[in-house]
Design a protein around this motif. Structure first.
Motif, mmCIF file in Angstrom:
data_model
loop_
_atom_site.group_PDB
_atom_site.id
_atom_site.type_symbol
_atom_site.label_atom_id
_atom_site.label_comp_id
_atom_site.label_asym_id
_atom_site.label_seq_id
_atom_site.Cartn_x
_atom_site.Cartn_y
_atom_site.Cartn_z
ATOM 1 N N ALA A 1 -74.447 24.702 70.831
ATOM 2 C CA ALA A 1 -73.684 24.383 69.624
ATOM 3 C C ALA A 1 -74.138 25.245 68.457
ATOM 4 C CB ALA A 1 -73.821 22.903 69.281
ATOM 5 N N ASP A 2 -75.447 25.415 68.310
ATOM 6 C CA ASP A 2 -75.979 26.229 67.222
ATOM 7 C C ASP A 2 -75.566 27.691 67.389
ATOM 8 O OD1 ASP A 2 -77.632 26.610 64.847
ATOM 9 O OD2 ASP A 2 -79.001 27.662 66.210
ATOM 10 N N ALA A 3 -75.643 28.194 68.617
ATOM 11 C CA ALA A 3 -75.264 29.588 68.866
ATOM 12 C C ALA A 3 -73.784 29.802 68.595
ATOM 13 C CB ALA A 3 -75.597 29.965 70.309
ATOM 14 N N ALA A 4 -72.954 28.837 68.965
ATOM 15 C CA ALA A 4 -71.519 28.967 68.726
ATOM 16 C C ALA A 4 -71.224 28.983 67.229
ATOM 17 C CB ALA A 4 -70.763 27.829 69.405
ATOM 18 N N ALA B 1 -67.314 30.410 71.419
ATOM 19 C CA ALA B 1 -67.459 29.553 72.601
ATOM 20 C C ALA B 1 -68.215 30.294 73.700
ATOM 21 C CB ALA B 1 -66.087 29.099 73.093
ATOM 22 N N ARG B 2 -67.929 31.578 73.889
ATOM 23 C CA ARG B 2 -68.668 32.363 74.889
ATOM 24 C C ARG B 2 -70.135 32.486 74.509
ATOM 25 N NH1 ARG B 2 -63.895 35.282 74.892
ATOM 26 N NH2 ARG B 2 -64.698 36.801 73.410
ATOM 27 N N ALA B 3 -70.411 32.709 73.231
ATOM 28 C CA ALA B 3 -71.806 32.806 72.787
ATOM 29 C C ALA B 3 -72.542 31.492 73.033
ATOM 30 C CB ALA B 3 -71.867 33.186 71.308
ATOM 31 N N GLY B 4 -71.879 30.378 72.762
ATOM 32 C CA GLY B 4 -72.489 29.072 73.012
ATOM 33 C C GLY B 4 -72.732 28.832 74.490
ATOM 34 N N ALA B 5 -71.774 29.226 75.329
ATOM 35 C CA ALA B 5 -71.930 29.054 76.773
ATOM 36 C C ALA B 5 -73.087 29.904 77.299
ATOM 37 C CB ALA B 5 -70.636 29.417 77.491
ATOM 38 N N ARG B 6 -73.206 31.127 76.794
ATOM 39 C CA ARG B 6 -74.324 31.982 77.211
ATOM 40 C C ARG B 6 -75.651 31.382 76.777
ATOM 41 N NH1 ARG B 6 -70.828 36.167 75.525
ATOM 42 N NH2 ARG B 6 -71.911 36.274 73.543
ATOM 43 N N ALA B 7 -75.709 30.862 75.564
ATOM 44 C CA ALA B 7 -76.958 30.262 75.075
ATOM 45 C C ALA B 7 -77.341 29.053 75.929
ATOM 46 C CB ALA B 7 -76.807 29.850 73.607
ATOM 47 N N ARG C 1 -66.577 29.082 59.781
ATOM 48 C CA ARG C 1 -67.698 28.184 60.065
ATOM 49 C C ARG C 1 -67.568 26.862 59.323
ATOM 50 N NH1 ARG C 1 -72.652 31.400 59.031
ATOM 51 N NH2 ARG C 1 -71.777 32.600 60.731
ATOM 52 N N ARG C 2 -67.067 26.924 58.089
ATOM 53 C CA ARG C 2 -66.883 25.693 57.323
ATOM 54 C C ARG C 2 -65.797 24.858 57.975
ATOM 55 N NH1 ARG C 2 -67.649 29.718 53.792
ATOM 56 N NH2 ARG C 2 -65.450 30.155 53.439
ATOM 57 N N GLY C 3 -66.124 23.654 58.341
ATOM 58 C CA GLY C 3 -65.150 22.758 58.945
ATOM 59 C C GLY C 3 -64.981 22.951 60.442
ATOM 60 N N ALA C 4 -65.733 23.860 61.043
ATOM 61 C CA ALA C 4 -65.632 24.061 62.490
ATOM 62 C C ALA C 4 -66.314 22.912 63.221
ATOM 63 C CB ALA C 4 -66.283 25.385 62.881
ATOM 64 N N ARG C 5 -65.820 22.635 64.406
ATOM 65 C CA ARG C 5 -66.421 21.582 65.235
ATOM 66 C C ARG C 5 -66.752 22.182 66.594
ATOM 67 N NH1 ARG C 5 -62.226 18.184 66.076
ATOM 68 N NH2 ARG C 5 -62.183 18.542 68.304
ATOM 69 N N VAL C 6 -67.954 21.883 67.096
ATOM 70 C CA VAL C 6 -68.382 22.368 68.399
ATOM 71 C C VAL C 6 -68.758 21.171 69.247
ATOM 72 C CG1 VAL C 6 -70.046 23.792 69.642
ATOM 73 C CG2 VAL C 6 -69.242 24.522 67.399
ATOM 74 N N GLU C 7 -68.156 21.085 70.429
ATOM 75 C CA GLU C 7 -68.487 20.023 71.384
ATOM 76 C C GLU C 7 -69.070 20.668 72.632
ATOM 77 O OE1 GLU C 7 -65.207 17.438 72.104
ATOM 78 O OE2 GLU C 7 -64.741 17.263 69.972
ATOM 79 N N THR C 8 -70.091 20.031 73.171
ATOM 80 C CA THR C 8 -70.775 20.584 74.338
ATOM 81 C C THR C 8 -70.842 19.552 75.454
ATOM 82 O OG1 THR C 8 -72.906 19.926 73.432
ATOM 83 C CG2 THR C 8 -72.192 22.149 72.956
ATOM 84 N N ASP C 9 -69.727 19.280 76.095
ATOM 85 C CA ASP C 9 -69.737 18.384 77.245
ATOM 86 C C ASP C 9 -69.932 19.223 78.504
ATOM 87 O OD1 ASP C 9 -69.365 16.139 75.661
ATOM 88 O OD2 ASP C 9 -67.190 16.292 75.737
ATOM 89 N N GLU C 10 -68.903 19.423 79.273
ATOM 90 C CA GLU C 10 -69.005 20.283 80.453
ATOM 91 C C GLU C 10 -68.834 21.748 80.082
ATOM 92 O OE1 GLU C 10 -66.578 19.130 83.687
ATOM 93 O OE2 GLU C 10 -67.160 17.040 83.549
ATOM 94 N N ALA C 11 -68.156 21.996 78.989
ATOM 95 C CA ALA C 11 -67.938 23.356 78.499
ATOM 96 C C ALA C 11 -68.188 23.350 76.995
ATOM 97 C CB ALA C 11 -66.505 23.803 78.788
ATOM 98 N N ILE C 12 -68.352 24.519 76.430
ATOM 99 C CA ILE C 12 -68.463 24.639 74.981
ATOM 100 C C ILE C 12 -67.041 24.692 74.437
ATOM 101 C CG2 ILE C 12 -69.208 26.097 73.074
ATOM 102 C CD1 ILE C 12 -71.548 24.943 74.413
#
Length: 97
Positions: free
Chosen positions: A45-48, A31-37, A57-68
């Motif tokens: 989302a890709d960075a996270a 999540a920190r990596a995604g926020a930095r990206a 990574r398999r089955g992980a979900r990343v949402e990018t609204d106000e925060a990662i």
């Protein structure tokens, strides 16, 4: 004689706790990596997802609204079950604080 089964159960519980902690730690790092990206104009989302270990990574979900927000499943040590879904979010303040 009952001490050995109790020790095995305690060891399994401790190992599951360690696995869940590893999943939370990895999701927070992702999540920190995604926020930095996103902060520098990249694809958060890709960075996270790339920051997550392959097993998570398999089955992980990343949402990018106000925060990662990264959701992963805690690994199970015994076959036949799935671990709890663990969600971690990170936001990088544009003001730097």
């Amino acid at each position: 004689m009952a001490i050995l089964p109790a020790l095995v159960v305690c060891a399994l519980i401790a190992a599951h706790g360690v696995a869940a902690g590893w999943a939370v730690w990895s999701a927070a790092s992702a999540a920190r990596a995604g926020a930095r990206a996103e902060h520098v104009g990249g694809d958060g989302a890709d960075a996270a997802l790339r920051a997550l270990p392959g097993a998570l990574r398999r089955g992980a979900r990343v949402e990018t609204d106000e925060a990662i927000e990264v959701t992963v499943r805690a690994p199970m040590l015994l076959p036949g079950g799935s671990g709890p879904a663990l969600t971690v979010s990170s936001r990088l303040d544009p003001g730097g604080g």
